[in-house]
Structures are given as structure tokens and as C-alpha cells.
Write a protein that holds these residues in place. Structure first.
Motif, short mmCIF file in Angstrom:
data_model
loop_
_atom_site.label_atom_id
_atom_site.label_comp_id
_atom_site.label_asym_id
_atom_site.label_seq_id
_atom_site.Cartn_x
_atom_site.Cartn_y
_atom_site.Cartn_z
N ILE A 63 0.84 -1.20 0.00
CA ILE A 63 0.00 0.00 0.00
C ILE A 63 0.88 1.25 0.00
N LYS A 64 0.33 2.32 -0.58
CA LYS A 64 1.05 3.59 -0.58
C LYS A 64 0.80 4.24 0.78
N VAL A 65 1.86 4.47 1.55
CA VAL A 65 1.64 4.98 2.90
C VAL A 65 1.82 6.49 2.96
N ASP A 66 2.89 6.99 2.35
CA ASP A 66 3.06 8.44 2.37
C ASP A 66 2.83 9.00 0.97
N GLY A 67 3.16 10.27 0.80
CA GLY A 67 2.87 10.93 -0.46
C GLY A 67 3.71 10.43 -1.65
N ASP A 68 4.75 9.66 -1.37
CA ASP A 68 5.66 9.24 -2.43
C ASP A 68 4.97 8.27 -3.39
N GLU A 69 4.74 8.75 -4.64
CA GLU A 69 3.98 7.98 -5.63
C GLU A 69 4.60 6.62 -5.93
#
Ligand SMILES: Nc1ncnc2c1ncn2[C@@H]1O[C@H](COP(=O)(O)OP(=O)(O)OP(=O)(O)O)[C@@H](O)[C@H]1O
Length: 397
Positions: A63-69
Motif C-alpha cells: 500500500i502507498k503509505v506516504d505521499g511518495d507515488e
């Protein structure tokens, strides 16, 4: 006030809200959409299931956790299977508590999802599963050959767990009593660093240093074998209930036998220490270290809370046990190098060293405590009845 203390007082103000106004401190905890969770688990694909407990299935996901695409984190996703009042309470308790506690030996909460009747919790993924897998059920260890934990690994894991419980009891503004300390609540990261999990049944008590006593009129929860007598019989919950459960974890660490089943069976067969020790450890534990370790375990499982040590003391004593093991190994290695110096100059690997012997150790205290606790005859009618009724309530059985 430290970050944890502030967080916990914020938790208290949140708790005062009515149940239906109930909210999470969003800035401390990521709120995932169901679409994000579905994408992370490929629509809850069965092949991604890594475990199942009383709460529901656990999936491994990305899953994408922070803003980093470009960055996808590997996480464990726990999905509530039945929407009962009790499970809802556990869901709330776990998310509210975990998002405000920070310790290197506590599982990290990544976020949660509450949408369309789904209740989902997202945690850091722990590739080495649970301590219970290693000690009691190696067939559960996936993706690698199961290997028995060495004594030093077991000691370091015990110290880590002791630190996490000590933090819950004394490192936050209000005491947190975990209530579910057992080997299957200890997850292991890639370096076998332990992370205490399963906070669904934890209770927040009065301010620390006040001898927390929570008299529960509600049901007794926990797992047979780990429950402190005063909690099982009278619903009296204090920090010392966790100390008792941790003592049972220490026995499982030493014996690689389940306290709720196999240790009971050993006592029934008339088996006692040192025969009860995990055969893999026999001769590898330095006598002084073994004495110290058994002394801590025995003190933790004493009958009354007042007789048990605090988790702070337990942590210090375990650290001392590790030092005793390390210095005994160093002395033994030096001696053995000395005697073999004429034939070989290479240092001896630990498994080639001669075994320690235990002739001078008295096992009577630990045997007395264990035999009294687990022999059928020593159960009073009340205790037996109470334990029977707990069995029917116990979600872990
Ligand atoms: N963060 C995690 N990382 C890796 N595996 C996990 C993680 N959390 C849970 N698991 C796996 O999922 C299994 C079930 O976990 P869960 O906490 O739901 O239940 P449990 O503690 O085993 O049982 P119960 O809580 O009912 O006593 C664990 O035994 C473990 O194998």
C-alpha cells in the motif's frame, strides 16, 4: 510533556465523547479508503492470507503509505470478520491506543479503514511471524526453514517484550494494562526484534505510579494458562496481571511448550525441571543465567500480585541474565581455545563448545510452583469452576 504523554491525555479526552461521536485522532493515524485496501489485498485474495485470529483474517498487502507515488510499503491488513459489539470495542481500543503509543518493541499501526461496514486495521508487516510460531508451532513459519531460536535470541526477545510492557505500565501518563500478553501476541521483525501486538483488550488505568487497580464487572478475557489468579477469580486487574502472563511467556521461552496445554500434560505425567526444558537448549544455557532466568519467571508467576516484581525489575533482571550468559560463554570459549591451542588456532563456533552442566542447580522452587499451578488436585473447586467459565468466554480457545 513528551509526545506519548500528550497523546495519551488526548486519548482520554476523546474517550469522554459519546460512543456515536467517537472519532480517531486523524493526524496520528492514516485513514485508508476501502478502495485502497482492496487494491492492497487484490480484493482480499485468499492467497495473501498470512494468518487468522479471533478478530478475523490477516492479509499481506502492499500500500502507498506516504505521499511518495513510487513507494509501496508491505503491510499486514487485519479485517474484522464478524461485526459484534465486542469486536467493535476491540477495533476502537486497538486503533485509539496504538496510534498514540510509540515504542521500538510495540507493533506500529499504519492506519485503519472504516467504510461500508468494514473494519480494517493496517500494521507494519512482520516477516518472522509470531514468537509462538517459533517456539510452539514451527510448521506455521512460512517462506523459510523453521529454525529453533538460540538461547541468546530468546533472551533478547524476552528483554524486548519486557521493555514494551514496562513502557505500557510506567512510560505513559496513564497505565496501560495489556491483558493479552502471550507468545502469539509477540510478532518478530526481519531481525527477530519483538513487537508486542493485540491491543484490542487493553485497558487504560489511572495515572502511572498509582498502583492501578481496575475492578472489572465485565467478563474476564484472556487465555487459560496466562491469566493471573486474582484476575481470573475476582476480576481484579492490575499491572501485576500482565507480569503474571509475562512469567508464563518466560516459561514457554525456556521449555518451548505451551503453558495452556503441554506444560499441564508434563505435570500430569510427573515430569519436572530440568527435563521440561527445551531439549534444544539443554547444555547451552549457562548455569548462572539459567538460575537467574528461572528466578525471574518464578517471581512473575507468584500467587499474589504483591509478591510479583514490577516490569521494570523484570527487564533489569533479564538484562543481567543476558550478561551472565555472555560472560560465561566468553570464559568457556577462552578455556577451550587454551586447551586446543596446540592443535588449532581458529576460534571455536558456539555449537562446538562443551555443554554446560546443571548438577548444582536446585529446581525445587520452580517445580513446586509449576506443579502446584498445573496439578489437577491443587485446583480448588472455586478456581476450577472459574477457569471452566473462563474457558467458555475465552476467544483464544
Ligand atoms: N503485523 C503482522 N505481520 C505479520 N503477520 C501478522 C501480523 N499481524 C498478525 N499476523 C499474523 O496473523 C496471525 C493472526 O493474528 P491475530 O493478531 O489476528 O490473531 P492471534 O493473536 O494469533 O489470535 P487471537 O488474537 O485471536 O488470540 C498471527 O498469528 C500472525 O501469523
Amino acid at each position: 510533556m513528551g509526545r506519548s504523554a500528550q497523546s495519551v491525555s488526548r486519548f482520554f479526552s476523546l474517550r469522554k465523547k459519546k460512543q456515536n461521536d467517537w472519532a480517531f485522532p486523524e493526524e496520528l493515524c492514516r485513514h485508508f479508503t476501502l478502495a485502497e485496501i482492496r487494491a492492497a489485498t487484490q480484493c482480499f485474495d485468499r492467497t495473501l492470507v498470512i494468518g487468522e485470529g479471533g478478530f478475523g483474517r490477516v492479509y499481506k498487502g502492499r500500500i502507498k503509505v506516504d505521499g511518495d507515488e513510487d513507494r509501496m510499503d508491505v503491510v499486514a491488513i487485519k479485517r474484522l470478520s464478524r461485526d459484534s459489539e465486542q469486536r467493535m470495542r476491540e477495533f476502537r481500543a486497538e486503533v485509539q491506543l496504538l496510534c498514540q503509543l510509540r515504542h521500538p518493541n510495540l507493533i506500529s499501526l499504519v492506519g485503519f479503514c472504516q467504510e461500508n461496514g468494514e473494519r480494517i486495521i493496517v500494521y507494519d508487516y512482520m516477516p518472522n511471524g509470531t514468537l509462538s510460531d517459533y517456539l510452539l508451532d514451527p510448521s506455521n513459519i512460512k517462506n523459510k526453514d523453521p529454525f529453533p531460536l538460540t538461547w541468546k535470541q530468546r533472551l533478547k526477545i524476552s528483554i524486548g517484550v519486557a521493555r514494551s510492557i514496562h513502557y505500557l505500565h510506567a512510560g505513559v501518563k496513564h497505565v496501560v494494562i495489556h491483558r493479552y500478553v502471550k507468545c502469539s501476541s509477540v510478532l518478530l521483525d526481519q531481525n527477530l526484534v519483538p513487537k508486542l501486538s493485540d491491543f484490542g483488550m487493553s485497558k487504560m488505568g489511572p495515572p502511572v505510579l498509582s498502583n492501578a487497580l481496575i475492578k472489572l464487572s465485565s467478563r474476564v478475557f484472556g487465555t487459560i494458562g496466562y491469566l493471573a489468579p486474582e484476575y481470573a477469580l475476582f476480576g481484579q486487574l492490575t499491572e501485576k496481571s500482565d507480569v503474571f502472563s509475562f512469567g508464563m511467556v518466560l516459561l514457554e521461552v525456556l521449555c518451548a511448550k505451551s503453558v495452556s496445554r503441554e506444560i499441564f500434560e508434563c505435570v500430569e505425567r510427573g515430569e519436572t525441571f530440568p527435563a521440561m526444558i527445551d531439549p534444544f537448549l539443554m547444555g547451552k544455557v549457562a548455569p548462572d543465567c539459567l538460575r537467574k532466568f528461572m528466578n525471574i519467571a518464578v517471581r512473575c508467576v507468584r500467587r499474589t500480585g504483591a509478591e510479583r516484581p514490577t516490569m521494570g525489575e523484570v527487564q533489569v533482571e533479564l538484562e543481567c541474565a543476558l550478561e551472565l550468559q555472555e560472560s560465561a560463554d566468553a570464559v568457556k570459549q577462552l578455556k577451550e581455545l587454551g586447551t586446543s591451542a596446540s592443535t588449532s588456532l581458529a576460534p571455536l563456533p558456539a555449537h562446538d563448545m562443551e555443554d554446560y552442566t546443571y548438577q548444582n542447580i536446585s529446581f525445587s522452587e520452580i517445580n513446586e510452583i509449576i506443579c502446584n499451578r498445573y496439578s489437577r488436585d491443587s485446583f480448588s473447586t472455586d478456581e476450577a469452576a472459574s477457569v471452566d467459565s473462563i474457558a467458555s468466554l475465552d476467544r483464544a480457545l
